[in-house]
Design an enzyme around this catalytic site. Structure first.
Site, PDB file in Angstrom:
ATOM      1  N   ASP A 126       2.039  -7.805  10.460  1.00 51.28           N
ATOM      2  CA  ASP A 126       3.234  -6.862  11.249  1.00 51.28           C
ATOM      3  C   ASP A 126       4.380  -7.165  10.914  1.00 51.28           C
ATOM      4  OD1 ASP A 126       4.499  -5.273  12.850  1.00 51.28           O
ATOM      5  OD2 ASP A 126       4.077  -5.310  14.605  1.00 51.28           O
TER       6      ASP A 126
ATOM      7  N   MET B 136       6.371   9.513   1.932  1.00 47.35           N
ATOM      8  CA  MET B 136       7.489   9.879   1.046  1.00 47.35           C
ATOM      9  C   MET B 136       6.895   9.909  -0.555  1.00 47.35           C
ATOM     10  SD  MET B 136      10.453   7.071   1.826  1.00 47.35           S
ATOM     11  CE  MET B 136      12.180   7.451   1.653  1.00 47.35           C
TER      12      MET B 136
ATOM     13  N   TRP C 168       9.568   0.195   4.393  1.00 48.49           N
ATOM     14  CA  TRP C 168      10.486   0.727   5.562  1.00 48.49           C
ATOM     15  C   TRP C 168       9.386   1.550   6.534  1.00 48.49           C
ATOM     16  CZ3 TRP C 168      12.806   5.194   7.161  1.00 48.49           C
ATOM     17  CH2 TRP C 168      12.130   6.583   6.604  1.00 48.49           C
TER      18      TRP C 168
ATOM     19  N   LYS D 285      19.862   8.393   0.380  1.00 45.92           N
ATOM     20  CA  LYS D 285      20.208   8.142   1.755  1.00 45.92           C
ATOM     21  C   LYS D 285      21.219   7.140   1.622  1.00 45.92           C
ATOM     22  CE  LYS D 285      16.511   7.882   4.465  1.00 45.92           C
ATOM     23  NZ  LYS D 285      15.853   8.275   3.631  1.00 45.92           N
TER      24      LYS D 285
ATOM     25  N   TYR E 181      19.659   1.373   5.239  1.00 51.72           N
ATOM     26  CA  TYR E 181      20.168   0.895   3.529  1.00 51.72           C
ATOM     27  C   TYR E 181      21.150  -0.057   3.296  1.00 51.72           C
ATOM     28  CZ  TYR E 181      16.506   4.940   2.081  1.00 51.72           C
ATOM     29  OH  TYR E 181      15.497   5.467   1.714  1.00 51.72           O
TER      30      TYR E 181
ATOM     31  N   THR F  59       0.463  -1.410   0.022  1.00 52.46           N
ATOM     32  CA  THR F  59      -0.089  -0.013   0.103  1.00 52.46           C
ATOM     33  C   THR F  59       0.653   1.331  -0.512  1.00 52.46           C
ATOM     34  OG1 THR F  59      -0.367   0.237   2.509  1.00 52.46           O
ATOM     35  CG2 THR F  59      -2.202  -1.525   1.584  1.00 52.46           C
ATOM     36  N   GLY F  60       1.869   1.074  -0.114  1.00 49.21           N
ATOM     37  CA  GLY F  60       3.104   2.309  -0.065  1.00 49.21           C
ATOM     38  C   GLY F  60       3.437   2.507  -1.301  1.00 49.21           C
ATOM     39  N   ILE F  61       3.758   3.405  -1.878  1.00 50.89           N
ATOM     40  CA  ILE F  61       4.182   4.681  -2.803  1.00 50.89           C
ATOM     41  C   ILE F  61       4.859   4.035  -3.884  1.00 50.89           C
ATOM     42  CG2 ILE F  61       6.350   6.060  -2.292  1.00 50.89           C
ATOM     43  CD1 ILE F  61       5.113   7.652  -3.387  1.00 50.89           C
TER      44      ILE F  61
ATOM     45  N   ARG G 279       0.158  -3.977   6.793  1.00 54.62           N
ATOM     46  CA  ARG G 279      -0.064  -4.000   7.899  1.00 54.62           C
ATOM     47  C   ARG G 279      -1.468  -4.507   8.204  1.00 54.62           C
ATOM     48  NH1 ARG G 279       2.727  -0.843  12.656  1.00 54.62           N
ATOM     49  NH2 ARG G 279       2.196   0.766  11.266  1.00 54.62           N
ATOM     50  N   ARG G 280      -2.164  -2.944   7.953  1.00 54.33           N
ATOM     51  CA  ARG G 280      -3.683  -2.753   8.340  1.00 54.33           C
ATOM     52  C   ARG G 280      -4.164  -3.007   7.071  1.00 54.33           C
ATOM     53  NH1 ARG G 280      -0.833   2.045  10.440  1.00 54.33           N
ATOM     54  NH2 ARG G 280      -0.027   1.438  12.649  1.00 54.33           N
TER      55      ARG G 280
END
Length: 365
Positions: free
Chosen positions: A57, A188, A81, A121, A153, A19-21, A42-43
């Site tokens: 989780d 992000m 992350w 990074k 990283y 579900t992240g970018i 997770r959710r």
């Protein structure tokens, strides 16, 4: 962008952070290509149609192993992350996520390739030492020596390499720059943050003020379209020339914010101001954002009335406030056959179109 291609025979993709970018963009890409896609989050399950949800989780190794016990993924994409208060904690938690995911899929004996998404990074240092000390020259190259600081990283990469040596799969690492894409609840996410900022500016009559440094306003930089990153991930997963390699991932063009900012302002329906005398961070400009956004979201029927699920002021401030030039070299992927490219202006404008269509931000009237 690269054309889509069929998945390998029997290919099952496990997308960690679905579900992240970057994970959401990758899910869309893999489903379109015909992969079986397991979306680990997770959710809440992935909103991408065709993704099979796996809820767990990532910081609970036992629960993670239980959730993945019945699956046999051939390709694992690590796109998640969890930010912690210190880099020591970042290393402990995020290296642990990589280690535990790869341990959880090990019993099936099915994994052929593991891809890890990281970022710049790698070259600029962790949050606690970001941009400090002697930096490598730009554009950044993948074979730069590691900086002399603890960095999660690096710890994540080391976990992938150790598991590869143990279990015999190939790997790839994808070092993305500032991400342009869409994902509610993701930290992000610059385009989404700027679109939310513009909506608040329209609501309150404020100018759309560049929040960052003069270095970023005047200097050259690049960014990474999330869909383009998904293309590179899909390519590297099955391309022998990409095996066991780290790649920079950016759009392939460069730009100056003083050129892009007025064009974004025009699309977002706001009057703009550029850099003047000193940075004007979003975290300072947006102290009343929660209340204003709540009013906008209720009136416009948006999907989230909590502005912190839509915008990440701190992360955009970090990117636009840097006092060094940041851009990456793309030669390694080009030489190995990946020629993906995305216009940065089109990336931002198309993302705003999608955010409006999905009711993440209000339409510009």
């Amino acid at each position: 962008m690269d054309t889509h291609s069929a998945p390998p025979s029997g290919g099952t993709a496990l997308v960690v952070g679905a579900t992240g970018i970057s994970g959401a963009a990758l899910c869309r890409r893999l489903v379109a290509d015909g992969w079986r896609v397991l979306g680990l989050s997770r959710r809440s399950p992935s909103s991408v149609e065709g993704v099979e949800p796996v809820l767990a989780d990532l910081t609970d190794a036992e629960a993670l192993a239980d959730s993945l016990a019945s699956y046999a993924p051939t390709h694992v994409f690590l796109c998640a992350w969890a930010r912690q208060e210190t880099e020591e904690q970042n290393i402990e938690v995020n290296a642990g996520i990589v280690r535990d995911v790869l341990a959880a899929v090990r019993p099936a004996g099915s994994v052929r390739h593991v891809a890890l998404v990281t970022g710049l990074k790698h070259y600029l240092g962790p949050f606690e030492a970001y941009g400090k000390g002697e930096m490598p020259d730009t554009p950044f190259h993948e074979d730069e020596e590691r900086l002399p600081y603890p960095n999660f990283y690096y710890a994540q990469e080391d976990e992938v390499l150790a598991a590869s040596e143990r279990d015999g799969f190939t790997w790839s690492v994808h070092r993305a720059h500032t991400m342009v894409g869409r994902a509610v609840g993701n930290a992000m996410n610059m385009a989404q943050t700027l679109a939310a900022y513009a909506a608040i500016c329209r609501e309150t009559g404020r100018p759309f003020t560049f929040p960052g440094s003069q270095t970023q306003w005047d200097g050259l930089t690049d960014v990474t379209d999330a869909d383009l990153l998904a293309d590179q991930l899909a390519w590297a997963a099955t391309e022998p020339a990409a095996a066991d390699t780290a790649f920079n991932t950016a759009n392939g063009d460069v730009f100056r914010w003083r050129w892009l900012w007025p064009r974004l302002a025009e699309r977002l329906g706001v009057e703009w101001e550029g850099y003047a005398d000193a940075p004007r961070p979003l975290e300072e400009q947006m102290v009343d954002a929660a209340e204003v956004w709540s009013v906008i979201a209720r009136r416009e029927g948006l999907v989230a009335d909590d502005v912190d699920r839509v915008a990440s002021w701190w992360h955009t401030d970090a990117d636009l406030g840097r006092e060094m030039e940041c851009l990456t070299d793309q030669t390694r992927s080009r030489e190995r056959g990946w020629t993906g490219y995305r216009s940065t202006l089109a990336s931002f404008l198309d993302t705003v179109d999608a955010l409006e269509a999905e009711r993440v931000v209000p339409q510009v009237r």
